[in-house]
Motif scaffolding. Structure first.
Motif, short mmCIF file in Angstrom:
data_model
loop_
_atom_site.label_atom_id
_atom_site.label_comp_id
_atom_site.label_asym_id
_atom_site.label_seq_id
_atom_site.Cartn_x
_atom_site.Cartn_y
_atom_site.Cartn_z
N GLU A 227 -0.68 -2.30 -3.96
CA GLU A 227 -1.49 -1.41 -3.14
C GLU A 227 -1.93 -0.19 -3.94
N LYS A 228 -1.06 0.31 -4.80
CA LYS A 228 -1.46 1.44 -5.64
C LYS A 228 -2.48 1.00 -6.70
N THR B 195 -3.45 3.51 2.39
CA THR B 195 -2.59 2.32 2.36
C THR B 195 -1.95 1.99 3.71
N HIS B 196 -1.74 3.00 4.57
CA HIS B 196 -1.03 2.66 5.81
C HIS B 196 -1.95 2.38 6.99
N CYS C 287 -3.28 8.46 -3.56
CA CYS C 287 -2.53 7.80 -2.49
C CYS C 287 -1.17 8.48 -2.31
N ARG D 58 4.06 -2.01 -2.86
CA ARG D 58 3.56 -0.74 -3.37
C ARG D 58 2.79 -0.89 -4.67
N VAL E 41 -5.81 1.12 -5.08
CA VAL E 41 -6.34 2.48 -5.04
C VAL E 41 -7.09 2.79 -6.34
N ILE F 23 -8.11 -1.73 0.87
CA ILE F 23 -7.61 -0.46 0.30
C ILE F 23 -8.61 0.09 -0.72
N THR G 103 3.29 3.07 1.83
CA THR G 103 2.80 1.75 1.48
C THR G 103 3.58 0.67 2.23
#
Length: 282
Positions: free
Chosen positions: A147-148, A270-271, A135, A144, A151, A115, A139
């Motif tokens: 993952e954020k 993220t996806h 983003c 989340r 970013v 990511i 997610t």
């Protein structure tokens, strides 16, 4: 800009859930069978391709959840650039503990580094403009927060973390509520002055309605081609923050940023990310 780490207590439940899934009902059967108790080793997590590091904090927690006595030396901090062969982390201690935590640590670190690496590629395409990459909420369920954070490690920015962060009126809200103006009037009548408001528009006519009615802080320009985005920026004249979204592929980012939009949001960060290839070697 250095991104502060998240509190460990936020990440620990994610780590424990992943370890419980991997260790099953009786632990690491292979390691228990073939590794004699008391065997000590040194292992290293190495990069097998270039990228941006993310996930070292959660990898550290994975090793220490299995064995608090493991000695960990993080060589590449989250947000660092890496080349093939670089050592990200060295782990010393019980071989059985290292091997039992290996997969969970690498799953997190590889996914999050992927990511961060993709985000950095998007950010690089905005060079020379004021546009920021952000983003979305697309997610992995339950992941989340990390993952954020990844970013951010890649140089991007975060959109909403949840539905309760801000008012974001999408096309389905507009359809259900009867149009742009009824939605904005309801917001002005009911929303707290502490809450920021974003509204999605699909056409320049809808944007004109938003500009005329007022009540929004940000306009999401959804699935517009580049000339239309440029016209939207000219229409707005800096009165509102503009976010371009939809069909934001890497090869398109530079031309979209050149239109003058403030943000480009990309769910792909993220996806649709590819896990960065990391390995652990004893």
């Amino acid at each position: 800009m250095t991104t502060p780490p998240l509190p460990d207590m936020i990440l620990e439940p994610l780590v424990r859930a992943a370890l419980m899934e991997d260790l099953g009902t009786c632990g690491d059967l292979t390691t228990r069978t073939v590794i004699p108790a008391g065997t000590r080793q040194t292992a290293q997590i190495r990069a097998r391709e270039p990228g941006i590091v993310s996930g070292m904090q959660i990898a550290r927690l994975a090793f220490h959840a299995v064995d608090p006595e493991l000695e960990l030396d993080v060589r590449k901090a989250d947000g660092s650039r890496i080349a093939p062969g670089d050592v990200l982390m060295e782990i010393r201690g019980e071989a059985a503990s290292i091997l039992s935590a290996e997969r969970v640590a690498l799953n997190f670190a590889g996914r999050l580094a992927g990511i961060a690496t993709m985000t950095a590629a998007f950010v690089a395409e905005t060079s020379g403009t004021r546009t920021r990459i952000t983003c979305t909420r697309k997610t992995t369920p339950g992941l989340r927060i990390v993952e954020k954070q990844a970013v951010l490690h890649g140089g991007g920015f975060n959109h909403r973390f949840s539905l309760s962060d801000a008012i974001l009126v999408k096309d389905n809200h507009i359809a259900a509520a009867g149009g742009v103006r009824p939605v904005l009037r309801a917001i002005k009548a009911q929303a707290s002055h502490m809450v920021r408001v974003e509204i999605e528009v699909d056409t320049l006519d809808q944007l004109a309605e938003v500009l005329d009615e007022g009540g929004a802080d940000v306009v999401l320009l959804d699935n517009m081609d580049t000339p239309t985005l440029r016209e939207a920026v000219a229409m707005t004249e800096g009165r509102l923050c503009l976010e371009a979204s939809g069909n934001m592929r890497l090869e398109r980012i530079a031309e979209v940023a050149a239109t003058g939009v403030d943000y480009i949001s990309a769910g792909a960060l993220t996806h649709s990310v590819r896990t960065l290839d990391l390995g652990l070697d004893i």
